[in-house]
Design a protein around this motif. Structure first.
Motif, PDB file in Angstrom:
ATOM      1  N   ARG A 326      -0.139   1.824  -1.236  1.00  0.00           N
ATOM      2  CA  ARG A 326       0.596   2.921  -0.619  1.00  0.00           C
ATOM      3  C   ARG A 326      -0.343   3.623   0.361  1.00  0.00           C
ATOM      4  O   ARG A 326      -1.483   3.943   0.017  1.00  0.00           O
ATOM      5  CB  ARG A 326       1.087   3.902  -1.679  1.00  0.00           C
ATOM      6  N   LEU A 327       0.126   3.831   1.593  1.00  0.00           N
ATOM      7  CA  LEU A 327      -0.700   4.502   2.588  1.00  0.00           C
ATOM      8  C   LEU A 327      -1.009   5.920   2.123  1.00  0.00           C
ATOM      9  O   LEU A 327      -0.104   6.674   1.752  1.00  0.00           O
ATOM     10  CB  LEU A 327       0.009   4.539   3.939  1.00  0.00           C
ATOM     11  N   ALA A 328      -2.299   6.263   2.165  1.00  0.00           N
ATOM     12  CA  ALA A 328      -2.737   7.546   1.615  1.00  0.00           C
ATOM     13  C   ALA A 328      -3.178   8.529   2.690  1.00  0.00           C
ATOM     14  O   ALA A 328      -3.732   9.584   2.368  1.00  0.00           O
ATOM     15  CB  ALA A 328      -3.878   7.316   0.622  1.00  0.00           C
ATOM     16  N   GLY A 329      -2.943   8.224   3.950  1.00  0.00           N
ATOM     17  CA  GLY A 329      -3.345   9.130   5.012  1.00  0.00           C
ATOM     18  C   GLY A 329      -3.064   8.541   6.372  1.00  0.00           C
ATOM     19  O   GLY A 329      -2.504   7.453   6.509  1.00  0.00           O
ATOM     20  N   GLY A 330      -3.480   9.277   7.406  1.00  0.00           N
ATOM     21  CA  GLY A 330      -3.209   8.873   8.767  1.00  0.00           C
ATOM     22  C   GLY A 330      -4.256   7.933   9.323  1.00  0.00           C
ATOM     23  O   GLY A 330      -5.276   7.646   8.681  1.00  0.00           O
ATOM     24  N   PRO A 331      -4.056   7.467  10.538  1.00  0.00           N
ATOM     25  CA  PRO A 331      -4.994   6.523  11.153  1.00  0.00           C
ATOM     26  C   PRO A 331      -6.240   7.232  11.672  1.00  0.00           C
ATOM     27  O   PRO A 331      -6.213   8.418  12.003  1.00  0.00           O
ATOM     28  CB  PRO A 331      -4.178   5.930  12.299  1.00  0.00           C
ATOM     29  N   ALA A 332      -7.312   6.470  11.749  1.00  0.00           N
ATOM     30  CA  ALA A 332      -8.556   7.015  12.291  1.00  0.00           C
ATOM     31  C   ALA A 332      -9.377   5.879  12.877  1.00  0.00           C
ATOM     32  O   ALA A 332      -9.333   4.747  12.381  1.00  0.00           O
ATOM     33  CB  ALA A 332      -9.349   7.731  11.197  1.00  0.00           C
ATOM     34  N   LEU A 350      -2.263  -0.723  -5.506  1.00  0.00           N
ATOM     35  CA  LEU A 350      -1.598  -0.522  -6.792  1.00  0.00           C
ATOM     36  C   LEU A 350      -1.836  -1.638  -7.798  1.00  0.00           C
ATOM     37  O   LEU A 350      -1.691  -1.416  -9.002  1.00  0.00           O
ATOM     38  CB  LEU A 350      -0.081  -0.366  -6.563  1.00  0.00           C
ATOM     39  N   ASN A 351      -2.145  -2.833  -7.347  1.00  0.00           N
ATOM     40  CA  ASN A 351      -2.222  -3.969  -8.282  1.00  0.00           C
ATOM     41  C   ASN A 351      -3.480  -4.804  -8.051  1.00  0.00           C
ATOM     42  O   ASN A 351      -3.428  -6.032  -8.024  1.00  0.00           O
ATOM     43  CB  ASN A 351      -0.971  -4.847  -8.158  1.00  0.00           C
ATOM     44  N   VAL A 352      -4.611  -4.117  -7.896  1.00  0.00           N
ATOM     45  CA  VAL A 352      -5.866  -4.820  -7.631  1.00  0.00           C
ATOM     46  C   VAL A 352      -6.195  -5.791  -8.766  1.00  0.00           C
ATOM     47  O   VAL A 352      -6.665  -6.909  -8.540  1.00  0.00           O
ATOM     48  CB  VAL A 352      -7.011  -3.810  -7.433  1.00  0.00           C
ATOM     49  N   GLU A 381      13.086  -3.692   5.151  1.00  0.00           N
ATOM     50  CA  GLU A 381      14.297  -4.198   4.497  1.00  0.00           C
ATOM     51  C   GLU A 381      14.015  -4.646   3.062  1.00  0.00           C
ATOM     52  O   GLU A 381      14.929  -4.782   2.256  1.00  0.00           O
ATOM     53  CB  GLU A 381      14.889  -5.351   5.302  1.00  0.00           C
ATOM     54  N   PHE A 382      12.729  -4.867   2.732  1.00  0.00           N
ATOM     55  CA  PHE A 382      12.359  -5.277   1.381  1.00  0.00           C
ATOM     56  C   PHE A 382      11.618  -4.168   0.639  1.00  0.00           C
ATOM     57  O   PHE A 382      10.930  -4.432  -0.353  1.00  0.00           O
ATOM     58  CB  PHE A 382      11.471  -6.521   1.429  1.00  0.00           C
ATOM     59  N   ALA A 383      11.740  -2.928   1.109  1.00  0.00           N
ATOM     60  CA  ALA A 383      10.969  -1.832   0.515  1.00  0.00           C
ATOM     61  C   ALA A 383      11.269  -1.670  -0.975  1.00  0.00           C
ATOM     62  O   ALA A 383      10.365  -1.434  -1.784  1.00  0.00           O
ATOM     63  CB  ALA A 383      11.257  -0.531   1.261  1.00  0.00           C
ATOM     64  N   GLU A 384      12.530  -1.774  -1.358  1.00  0.00           N
ATOM     65  CA  GLU A 384      12.889  -1.601  -2.765  1.00  0.00           C
ATOM     66  C   GLU A 384      12.239  -2.674  -3.636  1.00  0.00           C
ATOM     67  O   GLU A 384      11.688  -2.382  -4.704  1.00  0.00           O
ATOM     68  CB  GLU A 384      14.410  -1.645  -2.927  1.00  0.00           C
ATOM     69  N   LEU A 389       7.676  -4.557  -7.195  1.00  0.00           N
ATOM     70  CA  LEU A 389       6.595  -5.519  -7.372  1.00  0.00           C
ATOM     71  C   LEU A 389       5.238  -4.841  -7.499  1.00  0.00           C
ATOM     72  O   LEU A 389       4.325  -5.383  -8.125  1.00  0.00           O
ATOM     73  CB  LEU A 389       6.572  -6.495  -6.188  1.00  0.00           C
ATOM     74  N   GLY A 390       5.100  -3.656  -6.899  1.00  0.00           N
ATOM     75  CA  GLY A 390       3.828  -2.959  -6.960  1.00  0.00           C
ATOM     76  C   GLY A 390       3.553  -2.282  -8.278  1.00  0.00           C
ATOM     77  O   GLY A 390       2.436  -1.827  -8.530  1.00  0.00           O
ATOM     78  N   ARG A 391       4.560  -2.195  -9.154  1.00  0.00           N
ATOM     79  CA  ARG A 391       4.348  -1.568 -10.451  1.00  0.00           C
ATOM     80  C   ARG A 391       3.536  -2.486 -11.355  1.00  0.00           C
ATOM     81  O   ARG A 391       3.742  -3.690 -11.362  1.00  0.00           O
ATOM     82  CB  ARG A 391       5.694  -1.266 -11.118  1.00  0.00           C
ATOM     83  N   PRO A 392       2.654  -1.919 -12.150  1.00  0.00           N
ATOM     84  CA  PRO A 392       1.875  -2.770 -13.062  1.00  0.00           C
ATOM     85  C   PRO A 392       2.752  -3.320 -14.169  1.00  0.00           C
ATOM     86  O   PRO A 392       3.769  -2.736 -14.533  1.00  0.00           O
ATOM     87  CB  PRO A 392       0.818  -1.803 -13.623  1.00  0.00           C
ATOM     88  N   GLU A 393       2.376  -4.477 -14.690  1.00  0.00           N
ATOM     89  CA  GLU A 393       3.066  -5.037 -15.847  1.00  0.00           C
ATOM     90  C   GLU A 393       2.881  -4.105 -17.041  1.00  0.00           C
ATOM     91  O   GLU A 393       1.866  -3.441 -17.154  1.00  0.00           O
ATOM     92  CB  GLU A 393       2.495  -6.428 -16.177  1.00  0.00           C
TER      93      GLU A 393
END
Length: 707
Positions: A326-332, A350-352, A381-384, A389-393
């Motif tokens: 998840r993006l945690a801030g702006g560009p730099a 999220l799933n390292v 279009e695949f955000a949901e 998928l990003g949730r841990p098992e």
């Protein structure tokens, strides 16, 4: 004496007439003396109309929007120009009253739908350079009428106005563009790499309606107060890091919590920078690169700097391992070793410790998208699915975007006069591979069965079913897409436009509803040149999860490769009397399941008897057909039962004899042409009745004399 309102309308009408005589335009200060000259006494009449709150010259300037919003006048570089729409309006209205009445109607529409036009303008600003949108798609997303939108674009000329085209990529017919405007319009498109072929922009550069919806959602996010508790819709992105100038950066991303783009030559640009500013910077900073390279970098830098937002999802892969964050801030802009990661954004991965498997865990549509060669891809279009998928098992649910073909029921099997188990096997074959051909001699009900099965699989939705018939002249352009002649708007000539065929239209519909089956029926599939008709689509029939470039709608560097959706089912029919299945090439046989419908095999063998039994008719017709087929030596020329499965045939003996004489015997005459066999003597009803010892014709009531 005319009121000032009426005088203003006369002034605007006169200004339009003057501009019609000056195709190179006039400044506002240059128009007024000509208006005053053509309307002697105007100033005096104006002054007599009320207090001196303004002047007629000011009225011309202030009220000119009445002609700009409908698209009749445009202003650029300090000059006013009459547009082709304005010239058309003058031709239609010889008097100022009716001219201004129509102009006022257009202005009122704009005023009532101002928010929609503002949304359209914001959407256009977000359309990437080198891409275009269909006017009707833009109008639908902004909630305005297409005709009024095209007119407004001609008058206001907002940023990106020239990227709004007809659905086929041509300059909108509703603009009534003349030669001068077309030259200007096409020149602007050419500057962005949208080089026209036969007057049409590349179809692969078109931004779809779905993508426009996403841009509209993104734009709406800017109006949400971050402190009011509202949560803006989340978008999703893929950023490639596994091969950046030959180096895999993903391990560093995961450890240090960021994603990046190589931007060694790009000047520092602020977050939220406009697309036009990015394009200008790239044009200068990467002047050594090719045009397509600069176009690609412009789109990717703009997405990374402006379109991606905090809390958006981001996806990357390291070989077969896929990571979601998840993006945690702006560009730099950062100092980077070897200049491979100059432009960065912080990411909370999220799933390292539990990466997804590229082949097994990702939906096929995402896998196909990632096969393209872009470093930044919009996956909203695949955000949901990506959120899940990003949730841990073990909390991560299984993502399902596939349609399910329904099991057949007794009602359908009974209506088709076949065994349920046989029909269910057809469904199982389609579940394994969604392409199937019914083949057999004429009259075995192949097309009827395909249509009924298609409508059942589609849940009774007629819009989900399409039937086409192949023939020797049928081509790829007829079936999928190609340039076709279309009459010009003035009716005086013909132009060629890229038009979608039935398959492409059905594919577009299927993509909109991936959970619903869509069925294409190809009747007489073996009568066409299959290799010519299917072209590169042959590959996708076997590999639905792969993507390819198309003959006409090639992505041209945009990464928009084509896939066949999993929910598209293809049913074909093949008449073996017309051409044997043995003549079909191996590639075709490998990609389709083949199910035979033969008069001497189940289920066709029992159809006529069942049909007669349901109607309490004598079974003589079934015996006669069986005897007929027993006398036909060639298996592919045996006669199917559908010729005799019509109520009118059995009303009396004359109907039955007529069908036999005019439909069945001619087929056998053709089959035996030149071999010396007397078809009537061998296959005629008298000979068959005599062999079967039938004393009564089928359809005759008991006790009636035979004719």
């Amino acid at each position: 004496m005319a009121s000032r309102t009426e005088l203003t309308r006369q002034i605007l009408f006169m200004a339009a007439q003057i501009l019609a005589d000056h195709p190179d335009g006039l400044s506002a200060s240059g128009i007024w003396p000509l208006v005053e000259k053509r309307m002697p006494g105007l100033v005096q009449e104006w002054d007599e109309g009320g207090p001196a709150s303004n002047t007629p010259k000011q009225a011309l300037q202030w009220k000119s929007g009445r002609l700009v919003k409908p698209g009749w006048i445009t202003k650029a570089h300090g000059r006013w120009y009459l547009t082709p729409l304005g010239r058309l309006a003058l031709d239609r209205h010889s008097d100022g009253s009716s001219f201004m009445t129509e102009a006022q109607a257009g202005y009122v529409y704009w005023e009532k739908n101002r928010k929609g036009f503002e949304a359209a303008e914001r959407l256009l600003e977000a359309v990437p350079v080198g891409h275009w949108v269909a006017a009707e798609d833009l109008a639908a997303q902004a909630g305005v009428d297409t005709l009024h939108l095209v007119g407004w674009l001609q008058g206001e000329r907002p940023e990106g106005w020239h990227r709004v085209l007809d659905r086929d990529g041509g300059i909108p017919d509703d603009s009534h563009a003349d030669g001068r405007l077309r030259k200007t319009w096409q020149g602007m498109l050419d500057e962005e790499g949208l080089h026209a072929v036969l007057g049409m922009a590349p179809p692969g550069r078109r931004i779809s309606g779905a993508d426009l919806r996403q841009l509209l959602d993104e734009d709406a996010d800017t109006d949400v107060d971050p402190d009011d508790g509202s949560e803006r819709p989340r978008r999703a992105w893929f950023v490639r890091g596994s091969n950046v100038q030959g180096v895999n950066l993903v391990p560093d991303w995961l450890v240090d919590g960021y994603c990046s783009l190589p931007a060694a030559k790009l000047r520092e640009l602020p977050p939220g920078v406009s697309q036009e500013a990015v394009q200008a910077a790239v044009a200068e900073d990467y002047a050594h690169g090719s045009y397509n390279e600069r176009l690609k970098k412009t789109a990717e830098f703009h997405a990374f700097l402006s379109r991606m937002r905090e809390n958006d999802l981001v996806l990357t892969n390291d070989g077969g391992k896929v990571y979601v964050g998840r993006l945690a801030g702006g560009p730099a802009f950062r100092v980077s070793i070897s200049n491979r990661a100059n432009l960065q954004r912080p990411v909370a991965w999220l799933n390292v410790d539990s990466p997804l498997d590229f082949a097994d865990d990702l939906p096929d549509e995402i896998s196909a998208k990632l096969a393209t060669q872009h470093d930044v891809l919009d996956l909203t279009e695949f955000a949901e699915e990506l959120e899940q998928l990003g949730r841990p098992e073990p909390s991560r649910p299984q993502v399902v975007r596939e349609m399910t073909l329904p099991d057949v029921d007794d009602e359908l099997a009974g209506r088709l006069l076949v065994d349920r188990d046989w029909l269910q096997e057809c469904v199982e074959l389609l579940r394994d591979r969604p392409q199937l051909v019914f083949y057999g001699p004429p009259g075995t009900g192949k097309t009827y069965l395909a249509q009924e099965l298609a409508h059942f699989l589609a849940g009774g939705r007629p819009e989900n079913v399409k039937l086409v018939q192949f023939h020797p002249a049928y081509s790829y352009e007829d079936f999928f897409e190609g340039f076709r002649p279309v009459q010009t708007p003035d009716g005086q000539g013909v132009t060629f436009k890229p038009l979608p065929g039935p398959l492409l239209r059905l594919v577009d519909a299927a993509r909109q509803r991936p959970e619903e089956p869509y069925v294409l029926i190809i009747d007489e599939i073996n009568r066409g040149n299959l290799a010519k008709i299917f072209g590169e689509l042959y590959f996708l029939l076997e590999y639905r999860k792969r993507a390819i470039d198309l003959l006409y709608s090639s992505a041209e560097g945009t990464g928009q490769a084509f896939t066949l959706p999993e929910n598209l089912v293809i049913l074909g029919t093949m008449n073996t009397a017309d051409r044997s299945i043995a003549l079909v090439d191996a590639a075709m046989r490998r990609r389709f399941a083949f199910v035979e419908l033969h008069p001497e095999e189940t289920p066709t063998r029992e159809m006529l008897g069942r049909w007669l039994g349901e109607r309490n008719l004598p079974d003589d017709a079934a015996h006669l057909l069986a005897e007929l087929n027993a006398r036909i030596d060639d298996r592919d020329f045996k006669i199917g039962p559908s010729y005799l499965m019509r109520e009118a045939v059995h009303r009396d003996g004359r109907g039955f004899e007529r069908v036999w004489r005019t439909q069945i015997l001619p087929l056998l005459e053709e089959h035996h042409y030149g071999d010396g066999i007397d078809v009537s003597q061998r296959y005629g009803l008298p000979a068959l009745r005599k062999a079967l010892k039938l004393d009564q014709k089928p359809g005759e009531a008991a006790g009636e004399p035979a004719s």
